[in-house]
Design a protein around this motif. Structure first.
Motif, PDB file in Angstrom:
ATOM      1  N   UNK A   4       0.851  -1.183   0.000  1.00  0.00           N
ATOM      2  CA  UNK A   4       0.000   0.000   0.000  1.00  0.00           C
ATOM      3  C   UNK A   4       0.894   1.242   0.000  1.00  0.00           C
ATOM      4  N   UNK A   5       0.308   2.376  -0.326  1.00  0.00           N
ATOM      5  CA  UNK A   5       1.054   3.628  -0.496  1.00  0.00           C
ATOM      6  C   UNK A   5       1.863   3.990   0.747  1.00  0.00           C
ATOM      7  N   UNK A   6       1.263   3.831   1.908  1.00  0.00           N
ATOM      8  CA  UNK A   6       1.941   4.227   3.143  1.00  0.00           C
ATOM      9  C   UNK A   6       3.138   3.331   3.426  1.00  0.00           C
ATOM     10  N   UNK A   7       2.999   2.036   3.239  1.00  0.00           N
ATOM     11  CA  UNK A   7       4.128   1.125   3.451  1.00  0.00           C
ATOM     12  C   UNK A   7       5.268   1.436   2.491  1.00  0.00           C
ATOM     13  N   UNK A 129      -8.877   8.367   6.325  1.00  0.00           N
ATOM     14  CA  UNK A 129      -9.700   8.928   5.254  1.00  0.00           C
ATOM     15  C   UNK A 129      -9.633   8.154   3.937  1.00  0.00           C
ATOM     16  N   UNK A 130      -8.699   7.208   3.821  1.00  0.00           N
ATOM     17  CA  UNK A 130      -8.580   6.418   2.585  1.00  0.00           C
ATOM     18  C   UNK A 130      -8.797   4.949   2.914  1.00  0.00           C
ATOM     19  N   UNK A 131      -9.559   4.266   2.089  1.00  0.00           N
ATOM     20  CA  UNK A 131      -9.767   2.845   2.358  1.00  0.00           C
ATOM     21  C   UNK A 131      -8.594   2.011   1.834  1.00  0.00           C
ATOM     22  N   UNK A 132      -8.590   0.760   2.248  1.00  0.00           N
ATOM     23  CA  UNK A 132      -7.505  -0.173   1.917  1.00  0.00           C
ATOM     24  C   UNK A 132      -7.291  -0.284   0.408  1.00  0.00           C
ATOM     25  N   UNK A 135      -5.496   2.779  -0.972  1.00  0.00           N
ATOM     26  CA  UNK A 135      -4.083   2.774  -0.586  1.00  0.00           C
ATOM     27  C   UNK A 135      -3.283   1.755  -1.399  1.00  0.00           C
ATOM     28  N   UNK A 136      -3.890   0.612  -1.696  1.00  0.00           N
ATOM     29  CA  UNK A 136      -3.212  -0.383  -2.541  1.00  0.00           C
ATOM     30  C   UNK A 136      -3.060   0.115  -3.974  1.00  0.00           C
ATOM     31  N   UNK A 137      -4.111   0.701  -4.510  1.00  0.00           N
ATOM     32  CA  UNK A 137      -4.061   1.217  -5.872  1.00  0.00           C
ATOM     33  C   UNK A 137      -3.009   2.328  -5.989  1.00  0.00           C
TER      34      UNK A 137
END
Length: 153
Positions: A4-7, A129-132, A135-137
């Protein structure tokens, strides 16, 4: 497995943190090492900044609306300070000079402050505020874009 984006951003943070620590541990006699590390740091920060500003930050701002505006603008300004002022100045500095060490310290402090704010404030807000799926996309798009950028930089 896609990240995901954060990782993905946290991995970038850890990598740049290690490079900055290695650079800070060098002495003026390590001219080649300093030059090589500075080049790596510039490439990593360049790619990281671009994927945040092109992909992650706009999505973060859209997901949180006006509540995310302050953090969005602050993070963007911190990027500008590093990209437009501190890093170019450091790149023009003789790697064997005393000024180089001082400027490295300033770069490291700015980057680490920025990383801490993102990880302590911005990322938790983004998770709320963002769903899983989003974040993956975003993570996939950012990983692809980073590959392109690393070839160019």
């Amino acid at each position: 497995m896609p990240k995901n984006a954060i990782d993905l951003l946290k991995e970038d943070h850890a990598h740049v943190r290690r490079l900055l620590e290695q650079l800070a541990d060098t002495t003026s006699r390590a001219a080649k090492t300093r030059a090589d590390l500075l080049e790596k740091i510039a490439r990593e920060l360049g790619a990281h900044t671009r994927i945040e500003e092109e992909i992650f930050y706009p999505a973060y701002r859209e997901a949180g609306g006006s509540e995310h505006n302050q953090m969005f603008f602050e993070a963007t300004e911190e990027h500008r300070a590093v990209d437009s002022l501190v890093l170019p100045d450091l790149q023009k500095t003789d790697v064997q000079s005393d000024s180089f060490s001082g400027r490295c310290k300033v770069l490291k402090e700015l980057v680490l402050h920025h990383v801490e704010e993102e990880e302590q404030e911005l990322f938790p807000q983004a998770r709320k505020s963002m769903d899983r799926e989003l974040l993956l996309e975003l993570g996939e798009r950012m990983a692809e874009r980073k590959k392109e950028l690393m070839k160019q930089l």
